[in-house]
Design an enzyme around this catalytic site. Structure first.
Site, PDB file in Angstrom:
ATOM      1  N   ASP A 141       0.851  -1.197   0.000  1.00 19.33           N
ATOM      2  CA  ASP A 141       0.000   0.000   0.000  1.00 19.33           C
ATOM      3  C   ASP A 141       0.880   1.238   0.000  1.00 19.33           C
ATOM      4  O   ASP A 141       1.945   1.254   0.628  1.00 19.33           O
ATOM      5  CB  ASP A 141      -0.912   0.013   1.231  1.00 19.33           C
ATOM      6  CG  ASP A 141      -2.145  -0.861   1.038  1.00 19.33           C
ATOM      7  OD1 ASP A 141      -2.295  -1.450  -0.049  1.00 19.33           O
ATOM      8  OD2 ASP A 141      -2.966  -0.941   1.974  1.00 19.33           O
ATOM      9  N   ASP A 173       0.404   4.040   1.431  1.00 20.03           N
ATOM     10  CA  ASP A 173       0.385   4.840   2.658  1.00 20.03           C
ATOM     11  C   ASP A 173       1.027   4.153   3.852  1.00 20.03           C
ATOM     12  O   ASP A 173       0.890   4.608   4.979  1.00 20.03           O
ATOM     13  CB  ASP A 173      -1.066   5.246   2.997  1.00 20.03           C
ATOM     14  CG  ASP A 173      -1.998   4.045   3.141  1.00 20.03           C
ATOM     15  OD1 ASP A 173      -1.545   2.913   2.923  1.00 20.03           O
ATOM     16  OD2 ASP A 173      -3.168   4.250   3.484  1.00 20.03           O
ATOM     17  N   TRP A 207     -13.268  -0.205  -2.430  1.00 20.73           N
ATOM     18  CA  TRP A 207     -12.491  -0.568  -1.251  1.00 20.73           C
ATOM     19  C   TRP A 207     -12.950  -1.873  -0.601  1.00 20.73           C
ATOM     20  O   TRP A 207     -14.135  -2.065  -0.379  1.00 20.73           O
ATOM     21  CB  TRP A 207     -12.555   0.572  -0.223  1.00 20.73           C
ATOM     22  CG  TRP A 207     -11.739   0.284   1.003  1.00 20.73           C
ATOM     23  CD1 TRP A 207     -10.429   0.593   1.196  1.00 20.73           C
ATOM     24  CD2 TRP A 207     -12.178  -0.426   2.174  1.00 20.73           C
ATOM     25  NE1 TRP A 207     -10.010   0.123   2.414  1.00 20.73           N
ATOM     26  CE2 TRP A 207     -11.062  -0.504   3.036  1.00 20.73           C
ATOM     27  CE3 TRP A 207     -13.390  -0.999   2.550  1.00 20.73           C
ATOM     28  CZ2 TRP A 207     -11.127  -1.123   4.267  1.00 20.73           C
ATOM     29  CZ3 TRP A 207     -13.444  -1.633   3.793  1.00 20.73           C
ATOM     30  CH2 TRP A 207     -12.318  -1.677   4.635  1.00 20.73           C
ATOM     31  N   GLU A 232     -10.519  -7.616  -1.311  1.00 20.13           N
ATOM     32  CA  GLU A 232      -9.606  -8.300  -2.256  1.00 20.13           C
ATOM     33  C   GLU A 232      -8.511  -9.071  -1.510  1.00 20.13           C
ATOM     34  O   GLU A 232      -8.081 -10.133  -1.958  1.00 20.13           O
ATOM     35  CB  GLU A 232      -9.005  -7.297  -3.258  1.00 20.13           C
ATOM     36  CG  GLU A 232      -7.863  -6.424  -2.774  1.00 20.13           C
ATOM     37  CD  GLU A 232      -8.246  -5.425  -1.695  1.00 20.13           C
ATOM     38  OE1 GLU A 232      -9.423  -5.074  -1.584  1.00 20.13           O
ATOM     39  OE2 GLU A 232      -7.338  -5.007  -0.954  1.00 20.13           O
ATOM     40  N   ASP A 233      -8.092  -8.543  -0.363  1.00 22.37           N
ATOM     41  CA  ASP A 233      -7.056  -9.243   0.403  1.00 22.37           C
ATOM     42  C   ASP A 233      -7.643 -10.482   1.087  1.00 22.37           C
ATOM     43  O   ASP A 233      -6.991 -11.526   1.178  1.00 22.37           O
ATOM     44  CB  ASP A 233      -6.409  -8.303   1.429  1.00 22.37           C
ATOM     45  CG  ASP A 233      -7.437  -7.535   2.254  1.00 22.37           C
ATOM     46  OD1 ASP A 233      -8.600  -7.419   1.821  1.00 22.37           O
ATOM     47  OD2 ASP A 233      -7.081  -7.053   3.344  1.00 22.37           O
ATOM     48  N   MET A 252       0.970   4.479   9.211  1.00 21.39           N
ATOM     49  CA  MET A 252       0.072   4.769   8.094  1.00 21.39           C
ATOM     50  C   MET A 252       0.008   6.282   7.899  1.00 21.39           C
ATOM     51  O   MET A 252      -0.241   7.020   8.858  1.00 21.39           O
ATOM     52  CB  MET A 252      -1.323   4.204   8.358  1.00 21.39           C
ATOM     53  CG  MET A 252      -2.215   4.290   7.129  1.00 21.39           C
ATOM     54  SD  MET A 252      -3.872   3.680   7.447  1.00 21.39           S
ATOM     55  CE  MET A 252      -3.646   1.933   7.216  1.00 21.39           C
ATOM     56  N   HIS A 296      -4.827  10.141   5.425  1.00 19.53           N
ATOM     57  CA  HIS A 296      -5.446  10.675   4.217  1.00 19.53           C
ATOM     58  C   HIS A 296      -6.946  10.736   4.413  1.00 19.53           C
ATOM     59  O   HIS A 296      -7.513   9.930   5.160  1.00 19.53           O
ATOM     60  CB  HIS A 296      -5.111   9.809   2.993  1.00 19.53           C
ATOM     61  CG  HIS A 296      -5.365   8.342   3.204  1.00 19.53           C
ATOM     62  ND1 HIS A 296      -6.596   7.776   3.107  1.00 19.53           N
ATOM     63  CD2 HIS A 296      -4.523   7.338   3.561  1.00 19.53           C
ATOM     64  CE1 HIS A 296      -6.506   6.475   3.360  1.00 19.53           C
ATOM     65  NE2 HIS A 296      -5.271   6.182   3.648  1.00 19.53           N
ATOM     66  N   ARG A 349     -10.961  10.586   3.080  1.00 20.93           N
ATOM     67  CA  ARG A 349     -11.687   9.679   2.179  1.00 20.93           C
ATOM     68  C   ARG A 349     -11.929  10.408   0.868  1.00 20.93           C
ATOM     69  O   ARG A 349     -12.344  11.554   0.853  1.00 20.93           O
ATOM     70  CB  ARG A 349     -13.019   9.259   2.797  1.00 20.93           C
ATOM     71  CG  ARG A 349     -12.858   8.280   3.935  1.00 20.93           C
ATOM     72  CD  ARG A 349     -14.183   7.652   4.301  1.00 20.93           C
ATOM     73  NE  ARG A 349     -14.423   6.403   3.581  1.00 20.93           N
ATOM     74  CZ  ARG A 349     -13.836   5.252   3.892  1.00 20.93           C
ATOM     75  NH1 ARG A 349     -12.990   5.171   4.873  1.00 20.93           N
ATOM     76  NH2 ARG A 349     -14.101   4.146   3.214  1.00 20.93           N
TER      77      ARG A 349
HETATM   78  C1  BGN Z   1     -11.568  -5.435   6.200  1.00 22.39           C
HETATM   79  C2  BGN Z   1     -11.584  -5.494   4.671  1.00 22.39           C
HETATM   80  C3  BGN Z   1     -10.184  -5.688   4.152  1.00 22.39           C
HETATM   81  C4  BGN Z   1      -9.272  -4.608   4.720  1.00 22.39           C
HETATM   82  C5  BGN Z   1      -9.353  -4.598   6.236  1.00 22.39           C
HETATM   83  C6  BGN Z   1      -8.495  -3.527   6.894  1.00 22.39           C
HETATM   84  C7  BGN Z   1     -13.704  -6.429   3.841  1.00 22.39           C
HETATM   85  C8  BGN Z   1     -14.466  -7.691   3.443  1.00 22.39           C
HETATM   86  C9  BGN Z   1     -15.676  -7.887   4.277  1.00 22.39           C
HETATM   87  C10 BGN Z   1     -15.418  -8.566   5.578  1.00 22.39           C
HETATM   88  N1  BGN Z   1     -12.453  -6.611   4.252  1.00 22.39           N
HETATM   89  O1  BGN Z   1     -12.844  -5.236   6.674  1.00 22.39           O
HETATM   90  O2  BGN Z   1     -10.189  -5.668   2.761  1.00 22.39           O
HETATM   91  O3  BGN Z   1      -7.923  -4.837   4.331  1.00 22.39           O
HETATM   92  O4  BGN Z   1     -10.689  -4.402   6.628  1.00 22.39           O
HETATM   93  O5  BGN Z   1      -8.807  -2.251   6.522  1.00 22.39           O
HETATM   94  O6  BGN Z   1     -14.226  -5.353   3.744  1.00 22.39           O
END
Ligand code: BGN
Length: 383
Positions: free
Chosen positions: A229, A231, A291, A294-295, A321, A324, A326
């Site tokens: 990332d 940031d 947002w 994906e992770d 971090m 920033h 939104r």
């Molecule tokens: C989570 C996000 C992640 C993000 C982290 C930290 C979702 C999926 C639904 C449960 N996941 O809530 O992508 O890296 O916060 O910010 O929104």
């Protein structure tokens, strides 16, 4: 009355015994200190020590996965106390990487030390925003594209840092100014890739990571990919930007989350995967526009492909971090729960093997490589 005939001999013997015991104790303490120092450097954190979270409410199968997670200490990377710090023998995964280097015997002989010698540990991070010109002057050793190789030894790691980017120039400048000195001290053979989408398409972090991976491999035979990332600023240069045997989550302790994992399954922020890991999991999903999620999707892929998760040690994997506000690019992805629910079904067909984009510009700038792309959101979501 007891009379001591030979008091002085007894006293000498006692003193001798105390000295011997102290020496044994000292040796033991030195061994213990060396052992914890080296293991701190080279081992991955145990996953079991982190809290579980509400994520299981959304993904029952992920929840099961965490129940079954054992310690993710990487095999063969811990050291015995007797091993020498500067010249340790190769751990299994290092040997694997070393033999992958397509070079002659002479080069192998000149490998950089396993533990880079000039690391400083905790860092005073740079907060000032230098211009790109100032940065170019500050880091004259960089080659075009933000590339670097240690000048006097052969690096053990060919690493591409992939940074998905959107309209945050100050953050990018701060990141580059902090990252280059760390990566140089870590003696990496590396390049930094900034991947950016032509707007107005909604930001898609995951597709930009797939694109960065693909474009980096067109330039060089990188072994290891760090998805970063823009940031997040590393606070300790002993958090090595390298790839272990299993995919590694690196931003374990972020100041915004009070230096704790917000939930056990988190894989966002900074993560490290080898080329082999990326192929095995079919990269990231391309479908997460906006947002979040994906992770978590990548975490499912890691689970599905039989890989384990590794975590960098929490004392070293610390990040600041950069604040920033939104903006539109931060728009929350309302589809993410649905996408995540079907993540396992999609993994084989949505990822590197379905990646479509058009490179608008690819420029090898003095402190980074800029990859500017166009993606077709409608088409990607339809397929
Ligand atoms: C989570 C996000 C992640 C993000 C982290 C930290 C979702 C999926 C639904 C449960 N996941 O809530 O992508 O890296 O916060 O910010 O929104």
């Amino acid at each position: 009355m007891y009379v001591c005939d030979n008091c002085s001999t007894v006293r000498i013997l006692k003193v001798f015994l105390v000295i011997c015991l102290s020496l044994v104790l000292l040796q033991y303490l030195i061994n213990l200190a060396t052992y914890s120092y080296v293991t701190k450097f080279l081992k991955d954190d145990s996953y079991g020590s982190h809290n579980r979270s509400a994520i299981g409410l959304f993904f029952p199968d992920v929840s099961d996965f965490f129940k079954n997670l054992q310690s993710v200490q990487e095999k063969n990377v811990t050291r015995s106390a007797s091993e020498n710090l500067t010249l340790p023998s190769e751990p299994a995964n290092m040997t694997e990487i070393v033999t992958n280097i397509p070079s002659g015997k002479d080069d192998i002989g000149n490998l950089c030390p396993l533990v880079p010698p000039t690391l400083v540990g905790a860092l005073a991070t740079y907060k000032e925003v230098l211009s790109f010109e100032e940065m170019q002057k500050k880091y004259p050793e960089l080659q075009a594209g933000g590339r670097y190789k240690p000048p006097d030894c052969k690096s053990r790691h060919r690493v591409a840092i992939i940074v998905p980017y959107r309209n945050r120039e100050d953050q990018l400048k701060i990141l580059l100014n902090n990252l280059h000195p760390v990566l140089e001290r870590q003696q990496l053979d590396y390049a930094i890739y900034i991947t950016e989408m032509a707007m107005p398409t909604t930001f898609n972090r995951a597709i930009l990571m797939n694109i960065g991976y693909t474009e980096a491999l067109k330039d060089y035979d990188f072994q290891c990919f760090i998805f970063h990332d823009v940031d997040l600023i590393p606070e300790n240069d002993r958090n090595l930007y390298t790839c272990p045997e299993n995919p590694r989550h690196m931003s374990v302790a972020i100041d915004k989350f009070n230096y704790k994992l917000p939930y056990a399954a988190i894989f966002g922020g900074v993560s490290a995967l080898t080329k082999e890991h990326m192929i095995k999991v079919n990269g990231f999903s391309n479908k997460y526009f906006g947002w979040g999620g994906e992770d978590d999707d990548m975490m499912k892929r890691i689970q599905l492909s039989g890989l384990k998760l590794s975590r960098a040690p929490i004392e070293l994997a610390r990040y600041k971090m950069i604040k920033h506000g939104r903006d539109k690019a931060n728009e929350v992805n309302k589809q993410r729960f649905n996408l995540l629910y079907a993540a396992s079904k999609r993994a084989k067909k949505d990822g590197l093997n379905s990646l479509k984009y058009e490179v608008v510009k690819k420029e090898y700038k003095p402190t980074y490589t800029w990859v500017y792309v166009q993606v077709n959101q409608k088409e990607i979501m339809k397929s």
